[in-house]
Design an enzyme around this catalytic site. Structure first.
Site, short mmCIF file in Angstrom:
data_model
loop_
_atom_site.label_atom_id
_atom_site.label_comp_id
_atom_site.label_asym_id
_atom_site.label_seq_id
_atom_site.Cartn_x
_atom_site.Cartn_y
_atom_site.Cartn_z
N VAL A 9 0.87 -1.18 0.00
CA VAL A 9 0.00 0.00 0.00
C VAL A 9 0.90 1.22 0.00
O VAL A 9 2.08 1.15 0.36
CB VAL A 9 -0.94 0.02 1.23
CG1 VAL A 9 -1.97 -1.09 1.13
CG2 VAL A 9 -0.16 -0.08 2.53
N SER A 10 0.34 2.36 -0.38
CA SER A 10 1.17 3.54 -0.61
C SER A 10 1.41 4.39 0.62
O SER A 10 2.42 5.08 0.72
CB SER A 10 0.55 4.41 -1.71
OG SER A 10 0.45 3.68 -2.92
N THR A 11 0.47 4.37 1.58
CA THR A 11 0.59 5.26 2.72
C THR A 11 0.36 4.50 4.02
O THR A 11 -0.23 3.42 4.04
CB THR A 11 -0.44 6.41 2.65
OG1 THR A 11 -1.77 5.87 2.74
CG2 THR A 11 -0.30 7.18 1.35
#
Length: 219
Positions: A9-11
């Protein structure tokens, strides 16, 4: 059939549990044995050499003779096309298939050959990457020309030489991978640093690099 699950996931506010749960269900339905799961919270735009979990995953699948890496979608490997291609090509070269759930395709066939459908996908990605490189080069060339047209000088100052400390700081990741015994070729793939530069680093900072590399399988 042993598989490794990989999620990203990115964050930090996002959760990769959904991806792992989906992939776990997929593995059970197909009778695959899950050897390990790797998850990371990192921007997909980061370079591969900055992604600790990705590096650990690639190292693990080779060391433990894993047959397949499973992801929910291709973007879980990263959003930078060049970085994604590097991972796919690296896995293919080692005979490790990548299963992409949302496309329902694998990069390799049962006999270890490149899957024609995945090759089609990779070809498209490669063309996108080529266009990205071309665009970047054109922008850089335009910037250099404008800089020179306004009297700017490009290049290092005469007699300039980078200090050892500066080199250690700039190439910290490359030196770390070399110390761990990774081959020059694979470190170059991961970091985009030329093999000649890596060889100089090995000679300058890792006089016993050959003995380090010989103690483990080449990554």
């Amino acid at each position: 059939m042993k598989v490794v699950l990989f999620a990203r996931v990115s964050t930090n506010i996002q959760d990769y549990d959904r991806q792992i749960n989906e992939l776990t269900g997929l593995a059970k339905r197909n009778g695959w044995k899950i050897a390990a799961s790797f998850s990371e919270k990192v921007s997909g735009a980061k370079k591969n050499n900055e992604r600790t979990e990705l590096l650990r995953m690639v190292e693990y699948v080779e060391a433990n003779h894993i047959n397949k890496v499973v992801v929910t979608e291709l973007s879980r490997l990263g959003r930078d096309t060049l970085q994604v291609l590097e991972v796919i090509e690296m896995l293919n070269a080692k005979g490790i298939s990548l299963y992409i759930q949302n496309y329902n395709i694998e990069t390799l066939t049962d006999d270890g050959k490149v899957n024609p459908m995945s090759q089609f996908l990779i070809t498209i990605l490669a063309e996108v990457a080529r266009m990205e490189r071309k665009t970047i080069k054109e922008r850089m060339d335009s910037g250099y020309q404008n800089f020179r047209a306004n009297g700017g000088l490009v290049g290092r100052k005469q007699g300039y030489r980078k200090s050892d400390e500066a080199m250690k700081e700039e190439y910290a990741e490359e030196i770390r991978l070399l110390k761990r015994g990774y081959s020059l070729r694979n470190v170059s793939k991961l970091t985009h640093t030329s093999i000649n530069t890596l060889r100089k680093l090995a000679i300058k900072f890792l006089l016993n690099y050959s003995s380090i590399a010989s103690k483990r399988r080449q990554f």
